[in-house]
Design an enzyme around this catalytic site. Structure first.
Site, PDB file in Angstrom:
ATOM      1  N   ALA A   1      40.285  37.945  47.271  1.00 11.45           N
ATOM      2  CA  ALA A   1      40.954  37.499  46.054  1.00 11.45           C
ATOM      3  C   ALA A   1      42.456  37.759  46.119  1.00 11.45           C
ATOM      4  CB  ALA A   1      40.344  38.185  44.838  1.00 11.45           C
ATOM      5  N   THR A   2      42.870  38.802  46.836  1.00 12.75           N
ATOM      6  CA  THR A   2      44.303  39.061  46.955  1.00 12.75           C
ATOM      7  C   THR A   2      44.996  37.884  47.636  1.00 12.75           C
ATOM      8  OG1 THR A   2      44.111  41.465  46.955  1.00 12.75           O
ATOM      9  CG2 THR A   2      46.011  40.550  48.077  1.00 12.75           C
TER      10      THR A   2
ATOM     11  N   ASN B   1      39.952  44.035  35.450  1.00  9.15           N
ATOM     12  CA  ASN B   1      39.231  44.953  36.323  1.00  9.15           C
ATOM     13  C   ASN B   1      39.161  46.371  35.783  1.00  9.15           C
ATOM     14  OD1 ASN B   1      42.048  44.831  36.766  1.00  9.15           O
ATOM     15  ND2 ASN B   1      41.818  46.021  38.621  1.00  9.15           N
TER      16      ASN B   1
ATOM     17  N   GLN C   1      36.526  39.397  39.070  1.00  7.52           N
ATOM     18  CA  GLN C   1      35.579  40.241  38.332  1.00  7.52           C
ATOM     19  C   GLN C   1      34.672  39.425  37.417  1.00  7.52           C
ATOM     20  OE1 GLN C   1      35.307  43.453  38.803  1.00  7.52           O
ATOM     21  NE2 GLN C   1      37.227  44.059  39.765  1.00  7.52           N
TER      22      GLN C   1
ATOM     23  N   GLY D   1      34.499  38.100  47.527  1.00 12.68           N
ATOM     24  CA  GLY D   1      33.113  38.251  47.974  1.00 12.68           C
ATOM     25  C   GLY D   1      32.495  39.573  47.567  1.00 12.68           C
ATOM     26  N   HIS D   2      33.252  40.665  47.776  1.00 13.39           N
ATOM     27  CA  HIS D   2      32.618  41.976  47.643  1.00 13.39           C
ATOM     28  C   HIS D   2      32.504  42.480  46.207  1.00 13.39           C
ATOM     29  CE1 HIS D   2      36.269  44.706  47.253  1.00 13.39           C
ATOM     30  NE2 HIS D   2      36.781  43.511  47.392  1.00 13.39           N
TER      31      HIS D   2
ATOM     32  N   CYS E   1      43.312  50.644  43.581  1.00  8.20           N
ATOM     33  CA  CYS E   1      44.625  50.582  44.219  1.00  8.20           C
ATOM     34  C   CYS E   1      45.546  51.658  43.659  1.00  8.20           C
ATOM     35  CB  CYS E   1      45.271  49.232  43.990  1.00  8.20           C
ATOM     36  SG  CYS E   1      44.104  47.908  43.908  1.00  8.20           S
TER      37      CYS E   1
END
Lengths: 476, 95
Positions: free
Chosen positions: A145-146, A225, A253, A274-275, A399
């Protein structure tokens, strides 16, 4: 060894069990000698033979230093679903063939190795598109997503530069959106960071007021998030379409957890990870609308894969995993949502019925129940996190969790410093159990009580002193 | 069309799924697989349409294959217990 041999029923092995018990760490689940012979665990894989040597210095003052041994044989329970989620076994099952037999390059056109991998990647594209109501041709695979956020924000801005120089986003976006905007500021763009209300939602009036004739893009995340609030995507999309402005949403999310339809919501660009949806790490996708067409300047150039928007060989096993995760999400969304909602209520009611002065951050109705952000007044969040070592938790985004700074998202909600410092995020997902929730409730209640007992502030509150009115003496 | 599914065929599939689901070494996957199997069979309990039943069974058989493979992988790499687990195993011992 054939598969059936490996799967012998446990009963036939009963006579061998004493021997097995001695050898294996998990005798109860070992069904075959073959499995126990090859069994390994994360701890063993990560074990290091190198030892740390600590020599006592003159400053040790007679205190002895010894290596901390990990005597605990249990793992903490996982409650940090917003940071990442476990890979669903069904996803892994779909990926494994592409990590073993089917290793062809999906872009190879001249042989069957390429074709069979391409078939898997195309199926994944279909499944992702179906989850968000898009067409398979509109999906671009990325590394996460980044990258999707970077590509859409920088890509749109750079393509339309000159004619349009303005971008709108919010103060509570993910770091990668904020940082992409900061980079664009250096390139001469103007960025408006919309404030959010106390509930974490933006106001449509603020958005309307911020729109200018030279606005190129509005980027607002679907589900936050840290606090889980759901922004009014449909209204934002409608407004943006009427003003002919592109609308990008970071749905990392949101995908698979709440229904998203790019057509109904007039979304032009949508980032997927994905994760976060029980898929593999290292893969994401970007939805790029074809009609009306959104044009982007790619970040990576090269072989021109993915319609030229993202050069580089598509990571076929990961792409297949993401596709499978999306396919499962379509099937399981209602079941998962009901369950997560039930567990979330169990958690919030469990804690709030036993501890006072606990506040939920973010809107209570317009939010995803799997992300519960609670502030425990008069308790320091980091201390509570340390105390809850049996539970994998975070005080906010992964982060920023390395720093002791209070979360910028909670600050944007107008939370006082002390409340932002005392917040903890509980992530509930597909694989969370009732038992885990009850365990969390009992631990949180016990530790909050203990920490408050030690706190002089809490004592003052119990005596009826209004802490906010106190004038603290300054240290000179 | 295919022959209608017998009660014993459905029950055998159900038992088999529960049996293999309980073999996941990872607590969360084991709990999910058992629970999801139960919930799916309970939800489809009143299903009358033979075609629908047939497709549900086909789906279940596919899931059984996945559970067999993945519980094995879970055993290969898993095994460390979670803090909540000790109590839990009694519940699953029935299968």
């Amino acid at each position: 060894m054939s598969f059936t041999r490996l799967l012998q029923p446990a009963r036939s092995l009963r006579s061998m069990q004493p021997a097995l018990l001695a050898r294996s760490a998990v005798p109860r689940f070992v069904v075959s000698p073959a499995v126990s012979a090859f069994h390994t665990s994360a701890k063993r894989l990560q074990a290091q033979s190198a030892q740390t040597v600590i020599t006592p210095s003159s400053e040790s003052l007679g205190f002895s230093v010894s290596e901390v041994k990990d005597i605990q044989n249990t793992r903490p329970i996982y409650m940090d679903m917003q940071a990442t989620s476990p890979t669903d076994p069904r996803v892994l099952d779909a990926m494994l063939p592409y990590m073993t037999e089917l290793y062809g390059n999906p872009h190879s056109r001249t042989h069957s190795y390429g074709w069979e991998t391409e078939k898997g990647v195309d199926q994944a594209r279909e499944d992702i598109a179906k989850l968000i109501g898009a067409d398979a041709k509109e999906i671009v695979f990325t590394s996460g997503a980044t990258e999707s956020n970077n590509l859409s924000i920088k890509g749109v801005a750079r393509f339309y530069k000159g004619k349009k120089n303005h971008i709108i986003t919010t103060q509570t976006e993910h770091k990668c959106v904020l940082d992409s905007c900061r980079v664009l500021t250096d390139e001469g763009f103007e960025v408006t960071y919309l404030p959010v209300g106390k509930n974490g939602l933006i106001s449509m009036d603020d958005l309307k007021a911020a729109i200018r004739p030279d606005t190129a893009l509005v980027s607002i995340m679907a589900v936050n998030n840290e606090i889980g609030v759901i922004q009014p995507l449909e209204e934002i999309g409608k407004l943006c379409r009427s003003k002919k402005i592109f609308f990008h949403t970071d749905a990392a999310q949101a995908i698979g957890k709440i229904p998203i339809d790019v057509t109904k919501m007039n979304i032009d660009l949508l980032s997927i990870s994905g994760h976060k949806i029980y898929g593999p790490k290292g893969v994401g996708a970007l939805y790029v609308r074809r009609r009306p067409r959104v044009r982007l300047v790619p970040l990576l150039t090269g072989g021109g894969q993915e319609r030229g928007l993202r050069s580089g060989t598509v990571a076929a096993p990961l792409a297949v995993g993401l596709g499978e995760a999306c396919r499962i999400a379509i099937e399981e969304m209602d079941y998962d949502h009901d369950r997560v909602k039930r567990l979330s209520e169990r958690l919030i009611n469990g804690i709030q019925s036993k501890v006072s002065h606990v506040y939920r951050n973010g809107d209570e109705i317009q939010s995803y129940p799997g992300c519960v952000n609670l502030s425990f007044a008069y308790v320091e969040g980091e201390s509570l996190l340390m105390a809850l070592k049996d539970i994998a938790l975070s005080s906010g985004s992964a982060c920023t969790s390395a720093s002791l700074e209070p979360s910028y998202v909670l600050r944007a909600l107008g939370a006082e410093d002390d409340m932002a410092h005392s917040s903890i995020r509980f992530g509930i997902g597909r694989f969370t159990t009732e038992e885990e929730i009850d365990f969390v409730v009992s631990r949180v209640v016990a530790h909050v009580d203990k920490l408050r007992e030690m706190s002089p502030l809490w004592e003052m509150v119990q005596e009826g002193i209004d802490i906010s009115k106190i004038e603290w003496a300054q240290h000179a | 069309m295919a022959t209608p599914a017998s009660r014993s065929q459905v029950l055998a599939l159900y038992r088999s799924l529960l049996h293999h689901s309980s073999k996941f070494a990872a607590y969360n996957f084991r709990d999910y697989a058992v629970r999801r199997t139960r919930d799916a069979f309970h939800a489809a309990k009143g299903e009358q349409d033979p075609a629908k039943i047939q497709s549900l069974i086909a789906h279940g058989e596919k899931q059984l294959e996945i559970v067999k493979r993945q519980s094995l992988i879970s055993q290969l790499y898993g095994g460390e217990k979670l803090v909540v687990e000790t109590k839990h195993q009694k519940i699953l011992r029935r299968h």
